[in-house]
Each structure stands twice: as structure tokens, then as C-alpha cells.
Write a protein that holds these residues in place. Structure first.
Motif, short mmCIF file in Angstrom:
data_model
loop_
_atom_site.label_atom_id
_atom_site.label_comp_id
_atom_site.label_asym_id
_atom_site.label_seq_id
_atom_site.Cartn_x
_atom_site.Cartn_y
_atom_site.Cartn_z
N UNK A 108 0.85 -1.20 0.00
CA UNK A 108 0.00 0.00 0.00
C UNK A 108 0.88 1.24 0.00
N UNK A 109 1.99 1.12 -0.70
CA UNK A 109 2.85 2.27 -1.02
C UNK A 109 3.57 2.89 0.17
N UNK A 110 3.67 2.17 1.28
CA UNK A 110 4.41 2.73 2.41
C UNK A 110 5.89 2.87 2.03
N UNK A 139 7.07 7.61 -0.72
CA UNK A 139 7.39 9.04 -0.65
C UNK A 139 8.24 9.33 0.59
N UNK A 185 7.64 11.46 2.81
CA UNK A 185 6.81 11.90 3.92
C UNK A 185 5.44 11.28 3.77
N UNK A 186 4.57 11.53 4.70
CA UNK A 186 3.19 11.07 4.54
C UNK A 186 2.24 12.01 5.27
N UNK A 187 0.99 11.99 4.79
CA UNK A 187 -0.03 12.78 5.48
C UNK A 187 -0.75 11.85 6.45
N UNK A 188 -1.70 12.38 7.21
CA UNK A 188 -2.39 11.54 8.21
C UNK A 188 -3.90 11.65 8.10
N UNK A 189 -4.53 10.53 8.30
CA UNK A 189 -5.99 10.43 8.29
C UNK A 189 -6.56 11.37 9.37
N UNK A 190 -7.50 12.23 8.99
CA UNK A 190 -7.99 13.22 9.97
C UNK A 190 -8.99 12.64 10.97
N UNK A 202 4.60 7.70 -9.70
CA UNK A 202 5.84 7.32 -9.02
C UNK A 202 6.48 6.06 -9.62
N UNK A 242 -7.80 2.54 8.41
CA UNK A 242 -7.23 1.45 7.64
C UNK A 242 -7.36 1.71 6.14
N UNK A 243 -8.54 2.16 5.73
CA UNK A 243 -8.73 2.42 4.29
C UNK A 243 -7.84 3.58 3.85
N UNK A 244 -7.63 4.53 4.78
CA UNK A 244 -6.86 5.73 4.41
C UNK A 244 -5.35 5.50 4.40
N UNK A 245 -4.90 4.32 4.84
CA UNK A 245 -3.45 4.09 4.98
C UNK A 245 -2.70 4.35 3.66
N UNK A 246 -3.25 3.84 2.57
CA UNK A 246 -2.60 4.04 1.26
C UNK A 246 -2.58 5.50 0.85
N UNK A 280 -2.54 8.04 2.89
CA UNK A 280 -1.53 8.71 3.73
C UNK A 280 -0.15 8.57 3.08
N UNK A 281 0.11 7.36 2.57
CA UNK A 281 1.42 7.11 1.95
C UNK A 281 1.58 7.85 0.62
N UNK A 282 0.46 8.10 -0.04
CA UNK A 282 0.51 8.85 -1.31
C UNK A 282 0.45 10.35 -1.06
N UNK A 283 0.52 10.75 0.22
CA UNK A 283 0.49 12.16 0.62
C UNK A 283 -0.75 12.90 0.12
N UNK A 284 -1.88 12.21 0.12
CA UNK A 284 -3.14 12.85 -0.28
C UNK A 284 -3.53 13.85 0.81
N UNK A 285 -4.05 14.98 0.37
CA UNK A 285 -4.49 16.01 1.31
C UNK A 285 -5.54 15.43 2.28
N UNK A 286 -5.31 15.54 3.61
CA UNK A 286 -6.27 14.97 4.58
C UNK A 286 -7.71 15.42 4.35
N UNK A 334 -9.50 13.03 2.07
CA UNK A 334 -9.48 11.59 2.39
C UNK A 334 -10.86 11.01 2.70
N UNK A 341 -7.09 3.37 -3.64
CA UNK A 341 -5.88 3.81 -4.34
C UNK A 341 -6.06 3.75 -5.87
#
Lengths: 225, 456
Positions: free
Chosen positions: A211-213, A216, A218-223, B73, B97-101, B103-109, B112, B152
Motif C-alpha cells: 500500500x505504497x508505504x 514518498x 513523507x506522509x499525510x495523516x488520516x484526519x 511514481x 485502515x482504508x486511508x493508509x494508502x 496517507x502514503x501517497x500524501x493525499x491532502x487529509x 481523504x 488507491x
């Protein structure tokens, strides 16, 4: 039931099944738990241990961790105390070893409980986000994930223990009191346990990579959490 | 029509391995297609899926894998569901859990929540975003993993052996989902020993052989779920003492909720009892209760006429829990099988004879000096079974003994169990989550569902 988008963090936290009752930011919670653990090492007089125990008890009640949490932790405390008191008695004699052994076990228990409470009441993503403020984010992920999967790992080790005990391994509680059975403990349980831990860690790493960990920097976070 | 995936002459060997596990694999997949990959255990099916996803360790590699949907990428636009759902739940709540990918793709929170909800809706998982993942059933966990990949936006989904984890209901939900996503243009590769539940969705069958070569196959050639030919069922025994006697058992979970209640049954000598039920029905809990590792809240359980205690069951009971490979710890197959005999203080001559017998019975004589850790999944399974058979137990308890095994190994193990029960009078109790694996050769079938375990 589907939640509407754009939820406030607090709203979600209050509904997190393991975190009813208190609504404290994870960073503050981590700080409090760390302080409580440090205090446990400093608290040697009995009155200080009693005060600290009461504080921990209040926190357990505030987090509504339930009777099962109590039961489990008290069981750990009893076993740990018996072992430590036994070892102290062997080293210092029965009269001089029993009470210091009990006090040491009490201290260790109070140092350990805040960490357990923190893990049980904080979603993993929150732990990762909090830790990423004080350490590299990859390390924060590894640490928070290790905490989350501790239960799964213990289940795996329990499975190995039961299978090996039935196969003849001298690893039952009655057996491990006898030092000559300890090689079996290492051979049948600890070594396969370590191998299995590595296998589980490998699977988790693979799942994260899938799942692409780490793609990048850096990473963003689930709000939501 | 453009291909989503094209594999050209791809070969691969793991780092340090001399043998190529995949050889000259050629394959192509178009949008909205569902391909099924079959083959014996250890033929490299999972390795091929990992190669497509691009998560293999860097071993020796030849040929190329071309994914049309390459992301910015450079990673292929494929999502992979690995075998064990438990280790793939990387968040503690459904939303995280669904948002984990993402987060790694640096999607704007801020973006999400909408994407997470859309993914959950696409897989039909109607749970709040803050729902604790530990409370989901196995089927729901599977859907959650699919949602965490779907979010994703992959063009191709790779699914590794879903039947090993899901019960018939879970499989039928998965089929429904595959059909729905397929019609929207998503392509699938499903690795499965038993592709029967997915026949409606599968367009093309592929088979990997033991050498790692791939060829097109057909539904007829694809491995069918194994069936053991009907065996002679034993008559009800006369009034002899049952090996297992359970009466009015009630077992509670951690928080005092009953897992099941009012469980009563007897298992006599030489009889075969199957316990089947969906995931999470408490089958493993029943076995733990019978072997004395879990105390029932009320009721009585007796084994060999007394309260079960692991210490006194040794030698009389052989128990194979789920994924027996993880119980293997010795350096040779011989030592692994000898371990329980040594602990029972078996004489040297008798020990060697018993090991020889059990090696022949399991058909693994040629592996006697091999390291059990280097064997294939199926071979390890047989070694673990041989190890519990060596003391010649009167009763065998097996927890989902066929999970993850190919048809050949399943048939081999089931025939072995039938032989043991018919020729040596060994009683067998085993659990399965697929009812088709029990009907022909069980004398007694227990159905574990809805908090009850009843005679079928």
C-alpha cells in the motif's frame, strides 16, 4: 450507518470503541503515561506506591477499560510478584527477600500499566502521528504497528505453546519451575516464537509496502482519528 | 483493446536461491477481465502476484512486466490482497485502515474522508469510519482490505487464495463484488486451489506447474475442490466409554459474552467427527476447551474418562492446530518426528520403527534427513502431521487441516486419516469452514453456528 464527511477529530475519538469516557489528545496522553511510568521507578516508599496505584486506578476507571482489563492485569501482577519474590528469597533469604521482592514487583507493575493503558485507548494512527513528532516517521510507524500487532503475536505464541505442550514439550507452568526443563522452553517455544514473530513482521511489512508505504519521503495523516 | 498487464518471458529466483521459481512466464490481461491462477502448493503463484505488484525482493530476474496503468511514481497500478487478512489491517479503525494508502501517497487529509467513504461503498461495507477493525468478521475484514486497495484506484486487483480464509458465505459475497467491479472495468487475478466458487467471474484459467512454467488451462483442468470418495461409515458403538464426552458446555469470551452454549456430544473409538461452521463460530475455541487449555464457564468435558489436562493427554492425543508449519523447530525431519517419542521415553529401537512407519504412512520417507524448514508448505504440513502420528495416538484433533493446501495434498491427508481410522481404529475430530470437505467421510457432523454447536 455511514458517517458524514468532515467529522471533527473529537467526535470520532469519543466514538472509538476502546476510548470511551476520556477525550485527551494522544500527545498529552503519551506524556502523562510516560511521567506515570517514571514516577513508578522513583516511588519506593509504600505510601508513594499506594498513591500512584490510586492514580492509575482512577485513570482505568475514567477510560472505562472494564473488568476484563483488571482481571488480566491483576493476574500478570500476581505471577510477576510470585516470580520476583521467589528470586529475592533465593538471593536474600525468606525474611529479607519477601517484602523487597513484592515492592519491586509493585513498582515494575506500575511502570508497565500506563503503557498498556495508552496502547489500549489510542488508535494506531494517532500513536503514529504523535510519535512522528519526536522521531522519524518510519520509526514511528514501526513502533505504533508493533504495539497494535502485539495481541496477534501473543495469540500466535499461545498457539505454538499449546501445540508443543501437547506434543510433549516440557513447557507447561508446572514444568518451567524446574530449571532442567528450561532448554525445552527455549527449543520448543522461544525459538519458534521468534521465528513466527519475524514471519508476522515480514507479512506486515509486505502489506504496508503493497500500500505504497515508503514510496514518498513523507506522509499525510488520516484526519478521522 | 489495450492490455492492463503484459508479462513477457518473466523468470525469477529468490535472493540466494539457485532454482528459478518462475520460468518464462507470458501472460496478458485486458480491462474487466478475471484470470484465475492455479497450480500445486509451492509452484510460485504468490511470487507471481508479488512480482506484478512490484514487491518482490531483488533476486535474479529476467524478462519484463509491463503495467499500462503505471502511476506517477513508477509503481504498477495493481493492488494485492495477501493470504492472511489479519496482518494486512494496518489501521485500528475502518477509516484509518482504508486511508493508509492515501496517507502514503500524501493525499491532502481534507480529501481523504470522501475517497474512503466511496471505497467502502464500492465494496459494500456499511460500517462507521470509527468502527474498530478488530470487531469485524473475517468476511468484513476481507472487504475492508479490498476497500483499502480500491481507494488507491488500481486497475488490477490481485487476490491470493481467498478460499483458505473465507467460508462459503464470505466467498459468495466476494464473487458478487468481483462481478460488480469487473463490470466497471477492473481486472482481477485470483490465485486459488479451488476456483469453483469463482467460475461465474473467471474468463481465463492459467496453471503454474512445479517448475514455475505457466500455461493456459481450462475449468476442467483447473483444480477442483477435493472430494474423498464415500467411505464405509462405522456402526454406532455399543456401550463403550466415549473418548470425548461433552455435556452442557458453555464457553464465554473475554468480556463474559457466551461464544456458544448447551454443547453436548460424545465421540467413540474409531469414529470420525467433523465440526464445520463459518469463520468466527468458535471452532478453535471448542478444540481448546476439549484439550484442557480453556476452562468452560459451565458444563463438563471429559477426555479418556477424565478431565482433560495437557500433561496426561500426551501420547494418547495428537493435536494439529492451524498452520502447523509454525510448530516445526527441529533441524531434520527425523528429529522433528522423534521429539514426542523421546519425551514419552520410547525405547530407541521402537522409536526408529515408529518413525519409519509414520514416514511411510505419510509418504515422506525421502525427506527423513532434510531440514523441515526448507520444505514446501504441503511437505511441512505432512511433517507436522507425521510428528503427531508417531506416538500412535488414540485420538486425533485437527484444526482446519486443509487450509492453504492444494487438491493433491488435501486428498493425501484425508485418505491418510480415513486409513488411520479404519485400519488402526484412531478416532478423528476435525474442523473445517467448507462443508463440502466433510460430508462423505464423517460419521458425525457437528454444525457450529449462531452460538450453538448441534448435530447435523
Amino acid at each position: 450507518m455511514r458517517r458524514e464527511g468532515g467529522l471533527l477529530c473529537n467526535e470520532v475519538m469519543s466514538r472509538y470503541p476502546d476510548q470511551q469516557g476520556m477525550n485527551i489528545p494522544a500527545g498529552l496522553k503519551l506524556l502523562c503515561c510516560t511521567l506515570l511510568s517514571i514516577c513508578a521507578f522513583a516511588a519506593r516508599p509504600v505510601w508513594a506506591l499506594i498513591v500512584l496505584s490510586l492514580i492509575n486506578l482512577l485513570i482505568v476507571l475514567a477510560f472505562r477499560l472494564g473488568i476484563s482489563f483488571f482481571k488480566k492485569e491483576i493476574r500478570v501482577f500476581i505471577w510477576q510478584s510470585l516470580i520476583i519474590m521467589g528470586l529475592y528469597s533465593l538471593r536474600f533469604g525468606f525474611d529479607h527477600g519477601l517484602l523487597p521482592g513484592f515492592l519491586t514487583s509493585w513498582q515494575l507493575f506500575l511502570a508497565f500499566v500506563p503503557g498498556v493503558m495508552f496502547i489500549q485507548t489510542t488508535p494506531r494512527s494517532q500513536v503514529a502521528r504523535t510519535l512522528s513528532r519526536i522521531m522519524p516517521w518510519k520509526m514511528a510507524f514501526v513502533l505504533s504497528t508493533s504495539m497494535q500487532f502485539m495481541g496477534l503475536l501473543l495469540e500466535e505464541i499461545r498457539g505454538i505453546y499449546e501445540a508443543q505442550a501437547l506434543k510433549g514439550g516440557r513447557i507447561l507452568l508446572k514444568d518451567i519451575w524446574k530449571p532442567w526443563n528450561w532448554p525445552d522452553l527455549v527449543h520448543c517455544l522461544i525459538v519458534p516464537g521468534i521465528v513466527q514473530s519475524m514471519a508476522v513482521a515480514n507479512q506486515i511489512a509486505l502489506a504496508a509496502k503493497a500500500r505504497d508505504f515508503g514510496k514518498n519521503n513523507n506522509r499525510t495523516y488520516w484526519p478521522g482519528d | 483493446m489495450r492490455d492492463i498487464l503484459r508479462i513477457e518471458n518473466f523468470s525469477y529466483a529468490y535472493p540466494g536461491a539457485e532454482r528459478y521459481i518462475l520460468r518464462d512466464v507470458d501472460m496478458e490481461i485486458g480491462p474487466g477481465e478475471c484470470h484465475c491462477l492455479t497450480g500445486p502448493t509451492g509452484s510460485g503463484k504468490t511470487t507471481l502476484l508479488m512480482a506484478i505488484k512490484g514487491i518482490l525482493p531483488s533476486g535474479q530476474q529476467q524478462g519484463k512486466i509491463v503495467c499500462e496503468g503505471i502511476k506517477e511514481d513508477g509503481s504498477p497500478s495493481a493492488g494485492i490482497v495477501l493470504q492472511d487478512p489479519e496482518t494486512q489491517l494496518l489501521g485500528s479503525t475502518v477509516g484509518s485502515d482504508v486511508a493508509f494508502g492515501l496517507e502514503n501517497q500524501c493525499v491532502d487529509p481534507g480529501l481523504m474522508t470522501e475517497r474512503v467513504e466511496a471505497a467502502l461503498s464500492a465494496v459494500g461495507l456499511e460500517k462507521p469510519l470509527d468502527f474498530n477493525v478488530r470487531r469485524l468478521s473475517m468476511g468484513q475484514k476481507y472487504r475492508l482490505i479490498l476497500a483499502s486497495l480500491f481507494v488507491m484506484k488500481p486497475e488490477l486487483l490481485l487476490i491470493d487464495e481467498p478460499a483458505a480464509q473465507l467460508d462459503p458465505e464470505g466467498l459468495s459475497h466476494l464473487l458478487e463484488l468481483v462481478l460488480r467491479l469487473k463490470s466497471s472495468g477492473m481486472a482481477f487475478i485470483i490465485c486459488e486451489h479451488n476456483p469453483e466458487p469463482f467460475y461465474k467471474a473467471i474468463d481465463t484459467f492459467w496453471e503454474l506447474d512445479k517448475e514455475g512454467s505457466i500455461s493456459r488451462s481450462s475449468p476442467r483442468n483447473a483444480a477442483l475442490s477435493f472430494r474423498v470418495s464415500e467411505t464405509k461409515k462405522l456402526p454406532e458403538p455399543d456401550n463403550c466409554l466415549p473418548l470425548i464426552h461433552a455435556k452442557d458446555l458453555l464457553v464465554e469470551g473475554q468480556k463474559g459474552y457466551p461464544i456458544w452454549s448447551d454443547v453436548s456430544f460424545d465421540l467413540g473409538a474409531g469414529r470420525r467427527m467433523a465440526v464445520w461452521g463459518p469463520n468466527g463460530a468458535g471452532k478453535t475455541t471448542l478444540l481448546r476447551c476439549l484439550t484442557g487449555f480453556l476452562k468452560p464457564a459451565s458444563g463438563t468435558v471429559e477426555m479418556f474418562g477424565r478431565r482433560p489436562e495437557p500433561k496426561v493427554l500426551r501420547g494418547r492425543l495428537g493435536c494439529l492446530f492451524q498452520n502447523p508449519q509454525k510448530q516445526i523447530f527441529e533441524t531434520t525431519v527425523f528429529e522433528e518426528i522423534a521429539f514426542p517419542l523421546k519425551r514419552l521415553r520410547t525405547e530407541e529401537r521402537l522409536l526408529e520403527k515408529r518413525i519409519q512407519n509414520v514416514l511411510e504412512l505419510c509418504g515422506i520417507e525421502d525427506l527423513v534427513l532434510a531440514s523441515p524448514h526448507k520444505l514446501s508448505y504441503g511437505q511441512k504440513h505432512l511433517v507436522a502431521l507425521a510428528s503427531i502420528l508417531a506416538p500412535e495416538p488414540e485420538l486425533l484433533i485437527l484444526d482446519d487441516p486443509f487450509a492453504g493446501l492444494d487438491t493433491a495434498y488435501c486428498s493425501r491427508i484425508s485418505e491418510l486419516l480415513v486409513t488411520l481410522s479404519q485400519e488402526q481404529g484412531t478416532s478423528v475430530l476435525w474442523t473445517v469452514h467448507n462443508p463440502s470437505q466433510v460430508s462423505n467421510w464423517a460419521d458425525i457432523i457437528l454444525n457450529a453456528q449462531g452460538g450453538r454447536i448441534t448435530l447435523q
